[in-house]
Design a protein around this motif. Structure first.
Motif, short mmCIF file in Angstrom:
data_model
loop_
_atom_site.label_atom_id
_atom_site.label_comp_id
_atom_site.label_asym_id
_atom_site.label_seq_id
_atom_site.Cartn_x
_atom_site.Cartn_y
_atom_site.Cartn_z
N GLY A 26 -49.72 106.27 -43.83
CA GLY A 26 -48.70 105.25 -43.93
C GLY A 26 -47.41 105.87 -44.42
N SER A 27 -46.92 105.42 -45.55
CA SER A 27 -45.64 105.94 -46.03
C SER A 27 -45.75 106.45 -47.46
CB SER A 27 -44.58 104.85 -45.95
OG SER A 27 -45.01 103.70 -46.65
N ARG A 28 -46.95 106.94 -47.82
CA ARG A 28 -47.09 107.42 -49.19
C ARG A 28 -47.83 108.75 -49.25
NH1 ARG A 28 -47.52 101.91 -50.81
NH2 ARG A 28 -45.68 101.39 -52.03
N CYS A 29 -47.50 109.55 -50.23
CA CYS A 29 -48.24 110.78 -50.49
C CYS A 29 -49.54 110.40 -51.19
CB CYS A 29 -47.41 111.72 -51.38
SG CYS A 29 -47.21 111.12 -53.07
N LEU A 30 -50.40 111.37 -51.37
CA LEU A 30 -51.70 111.08 -51.98
C LEU A 30 -51.57 110.44 -53.36
CD1 LEU A 30 -54.77 111.21 -52.12
CD2 LEU A 30 -54.59 113.59 -52.83
N LYS A 31 -50.68 111.00 -54.15
CA LYS A 31 -50.50 110.51 -55.52
C LYS A 31 -50.15 109.03 -55.53
CE LYS A 31 -46.98 111.46 -58.32
NZ LYS A 31 -45.93 112.39 -58.80
N HIS A 32 -49.20 108.67 -54.68
CA HIS A 32 -48.77 107.28 -54.68
C HIS A 32 -49.69 106.38 -53.88
CE1 HIS A 32 -44.90 109.06 -56.14
NE2 HIS A 32 -45.11 108.07 -56.97
N LEU A 33 -50.48 106.98 -52.97
CA LEU A 33 -51.50 106.23 -52.26
C LEU A 33 -52.52 105.72 -53.28
CD1 LEU A 33 -51.66 105.92 -49.16
CD2 LEU A 33 -53.35 107.74 -49.15
N VAL A 34 -52.92 106.61 -54.16
CA VAL A 34 -53.89 106.26 -55.20
C VAL A 34 -53.28 105.23 -56.15
CG1 VAL A 34 -55.16 107.13 -57.21
CG2 VAL A 34 -55.14 108.44 -55.08
N LYS A 35 -52.04 105.46 -56.51
CA LYS A 35 -51.36 104.53 -57.41
C LYS A 35 -51.28 103.13 -56.82
CE LYS A 35 -47.77 105.55 -60.46
NZ LYS A 35 -46.41 106.06 -60.74
N ALA A 36 -50.90 103.07 -55.54
CA ALA A 36 -50.78 101.78 -54.87
C ALA A 36 -52.13 101.10 -54.78
CB ALA A 36 -50.20 101.98 -53.47
N ARG A 37 -53.18 101.89 -54.54
CA ARG A 37 -54.52 101.34 -54.44
C ARG A 37 -54.96 100.72 -55.76
NH1 ARG A 37 -58.56 105.87 -54.15
NH2 ARG A 37 -58.44 105.57 -56.39
N GLN A 69 -53.17 97.49 -56.47
CA GLN A 69 -53.68 96.37 -55.69
C GLN A 69 -55.02 95.88 -56.22
OE1 GLN A 69 -53.82 97.31 -51.52
NE2 GLN A 69 -51.72 96.62 -51.26
N ARG A 70 -55.86 96.81 -56.65
CA ARG A 70 -57.16 96.42 -57.20
C ARG A 70 -56.95 95.50 -58.40
NH1 ARG A 70 -60.85 99.36 -59.56
NH2 ARG A 70 -62.53 98.20 -58.64
N LYS A 71 -56.06 95.90 -59.26
CA LYS A 71 -55.80 95.15 -60.48
C LYS A 71 -55.29 93.75 -60.15
CE LYS A 71 -54.38 96.47 -65.10
NZ LYS A 71 -53.48 97.28 -65.92
N LYS A 72 -54.34 93.72 -59.23
CA LYS A 72 -53.71 92.46 -58.86
C LYS A 72 -54.73 91.49 -58.26
CE LYS A 72 -50.27 91.75 -55.75
NZ LYS A 72 -49.14 92.24 -54.95
N ARG A 73 -55.61 92.02 -57.43
CA ARG A 73 -56.58 91.15 -56.75
C ARG A 73 -57.86 90.98 -57.53
NH1 ARG A 73 -56.16 94.01 -50.86
NH2 ARG A 73 -53.92 93.79 -50.55
N GLY A 74 -58.02 91.76 -58.60
CA GLY A 74 -59.22 91.66 -59.41
C GLY A 74 -60.46 92.11 -58.69
#
Ligand SMILES: [Zn+2]
Length: 77
Positions: free
Chosen positions: A40-51, A54-59
């Motif tokens: 997509g549009s993210r490096c590995l570091k930020h891919l993990v961060k974004a993931r 999202q986990r936190k937000k969606r519980g």
């Protein structure tokens, strides 16, 4: 006098940050730090961060270990 960067985004009525993100996307770079994008549009570091964000937000309780970001994370440690 030097000219400013002139490209297809220059005259768009959007914020500087948004233009930066669009340029990064065009060049397949991470939209947050400019490193080469993995997926997509993210490096590995930020891919993990974004993931994780999202986990936190969606519980979410489950983790999908087949997902690309987990595989790459495992490979890089
Ligand atoms: Zn990044």
């Amino acid at each position: 006098m030097r000219r400013r960067i002139q490209d297809e985004f220059t005259d768009m009525p959007i914020s500087r940050q948004r233009k930066y993100q669009l340029r990064m996307q065009r060049d397949r770079r991470c939209t947050e730090c400019g490193a080469p994008a993995i997926q997509g549009s993210r490096c590995l570091k930020h891919l993990v961060k974004a993931r994780e964000r999202q986990r936190k937000k969606r519980g979410l309780k489950r983790r999908y270990y087949g997902t690309l970001s987990y595989k790459l994370q495992a490979m890089s440690t």
